[in-house]
Enzyme design. Structure first.
Site, PDB file in Angstrom:
ATOM      1  N   SER A  71       3.297   2.320  -0.035  1.00  0.00           N
ATOM      2  CA  SER A  71       3.263   1.961   1.812  1.00  0.00           C
ATOM      3  C   SER A  71       3.613   0.929   1.655  1.00  0.00           C
ATOM      4  CB  SER A  71       1.553   1.934   1.606  1.00  0.00           C
ATOM      5  OG  SER A  71       0.395   0.875   1.291  1.00  0.00           O
ATOM      6  N   PRO A 125       4.135  -3.496  10.042  1.00  0.00           N
ATOM      7  CA  PRO A 125       3.605  -4.315   8.174  1.00  0.00           C
ATOM      8  C   PRO A 125       2.809  -3.100   7.457  1.00  0.00           C
ATOM      9  CG  PRO A 125       1.814  -4.320  10.691  1.00  0.00           C
ATOM     10  CD  PRO A 125       3.588  -3.477  11.379  1.00  0.00           C
ATOM     11  N   ASP A 126       2.085  -3.261   6.665  1.00  0.00           N
ATOM     12  CA  ASP A 126       1.657  -2.344   5.430  1.00  0.00           C
ATOM     13  C   ASP A 126      -0.364  -1.880   6.459  1.00  0.00           C
ATOM     14  OD1 ASP A 126       0.827  -0.458   3.567  1.00  0.00           O
ATOM     15  OD2 ASP A 126       0.448  -2.259   2.326  1.00  0.00           O
ATOM     16  N   ILE A 127      -0.045  -1.133   7.504  1.00  0.00           N
ATOM     17  CA  ILE A 127      -1.429  -1.299   8.079  1.00  0.00           C
ATOM     18  C   ILE A 127      -1.645   0.446   8.036  1.00  0.00           C
ATOM     19  CG2 ILE A 127      -2.453  -3.634   8.596  1.00  0.00           C
ATOM     20  CD1 ILE A 127      -1.333  -2.925  11.613  1.00  0.00           C
ATOM     21  N   ASN A 162      -3.215  -4.121   3.125  1.00  0.00           N
ATOM     22  CA  ASN A 162      -2.349  -5.357   1.579  1.00  0.00           C
ATOM     23  C   ASN A 162      -3.049  -5.412   0.724  1.00  0.00           C
ATOM     24  OD1 ASN A 162      -0.552  -6.080  -0.582  1.00  0.00           O
ATOM     25  ND2 ASN A 162       0.634  -4.340  -0.407  1.00  0.00           N
TER      26      ASN A 162
END
Ligand code: SPV
Ligand code: MG
Length: 298
Positions: A57, A67-69, A131
């Site tokens: 991800s 972003p990794d959200i 993350n």
């Protein structure tokens, strides 16, 4: 089963035949080709290569400038996954964050299985996706064992064939809940049907992972154990294997190594008002044209 989707079962075959399944991240077709084709010949005569692809991800989102959200949703992830599968043959593990609600996870399992993905990893967290490697001041919430087991069980019921694997990722060490909690969860997730356990840690020292491994190896019905040594990266694959780890994932290294060089190139062009000085950071043009050769039509 058709030839294309025989890729699905290749991960379990590798787990049977190899001491360690070595996995590297890819986030597009080109990085997929690096995982597919890179080989190293060692002085002792050995030749090593990566066995499988991690479609994470973090790398997928960041390479899209997000972003990794979980803002990169399953539909967008599927596009990246297909792009990589199109040009590779090695098995793929997809990181599906927390898998969303069980009902939704069931459909994700079916989609990934149909595409020829070998395994999906889901982490036992709820609420806004963050993350795992953030500093401690970023809040995460762990799922209850009961809820997460339901999700695993529903995922296993949803898959059509027998080869697709569901990996249960335990965040207890990330969330400072301790090794006892991590082991309790491992046993519960295996009982719920998990095909493998991913234990994550963000300590610089591998000590807590090694302690977990030592205690995990005493679980009678244990499943293959997976480690992601991003922060505790002084440990070697051999040491992880000796501790009982079967799959080692290098989760973000192609993205992290490409980005600094691209920044240097961009800065060099601005500094010099031309690209000559950036040549040292760039592949020669003939090489880039041959990087992905045209297929020969006979
Ligand atoms: C990822 O690669 O997206 C992962 C692993 O989930 S980590 O970034 O270490 O959480
Ligand atoms: Mg992730």
């Amino acid at each position: 089963m058709n030839e294309v989707n025989s890729r699905t079962k290749r991960l379990s075959e590798l787990l049977e035949s190899k001491d360690v399944v070595r996995v590297l991240e890819a986030h597009n077709g080109l990085t997929g080709l690096i995982v597919e084709n890179t080989k190293v010949h060692h002085e002792d005569g050995r030749e090593t290569e990566f066995d499988a692809i991690w479609e994470g991800s973090l790398s997928d989102a960041v390479s899209k400038g997000k972003p990794d959200i979980s803002v990169v949703d399953v539909g967008m992830r599927v596009q990246t996954i297909q792009e990589i599968l199109d040009v590779t043959s090695k098995p793929m593990i997809v990181d599906a964050n927390n898998g969303n609600f069980p009902e939704i996870f069931g459909y994700t399992v079916r989609t990934l299985e149909r595409l020829g993905v070998s395994a999906v990893s889901i982490e036992d967290k709820v609420d806004k996706k963050r993350n795992s490697l953030h500093d401690d001041d970023v809040a995460h919430t762990q799922d209850t064992i009961e809820n997460f087991c339901k999700k695993i069980a529903h995922g296993k019921e949803s898959q059509r064939g027998k080869n697709f694997m569901i990996i249960a990722r335990i965040e207890s060490l990330i969330l400072k809940q301790g090794i006892d909690d991590a082991l309790t969860r491992a046993e519960a997730y295996i009982a719920a049907g998990a095909d493998a356990i991913l234990i994550h840690s963000k300590q610089k020292s591998p000590d807590e992972i090694l302690e977990f491994c030592a205690r995990y190896s005493k679980i009678a019905n244990r499943k293959p154990l997976i480690a992601v040594p991003t922060i505790y990266n002084s440990i070697t694959e051999n040491e992880l294997v000796a501790a009982g780890v079967s799959i080692v994932i290098y989760a973000n290294h192609l993205l992290r190594s490409a980005y600094p060089t691209m920044i240097k190139t961009a800065e060099s062009i601005l500094t010099n008002g031309r690209s000559l000085e950036a040549d040292e950071f760039c592949m020669p043009m003939p090489d880039v044209l041959n990087l992905v050769p045209e297929p020969e039509v006979k």
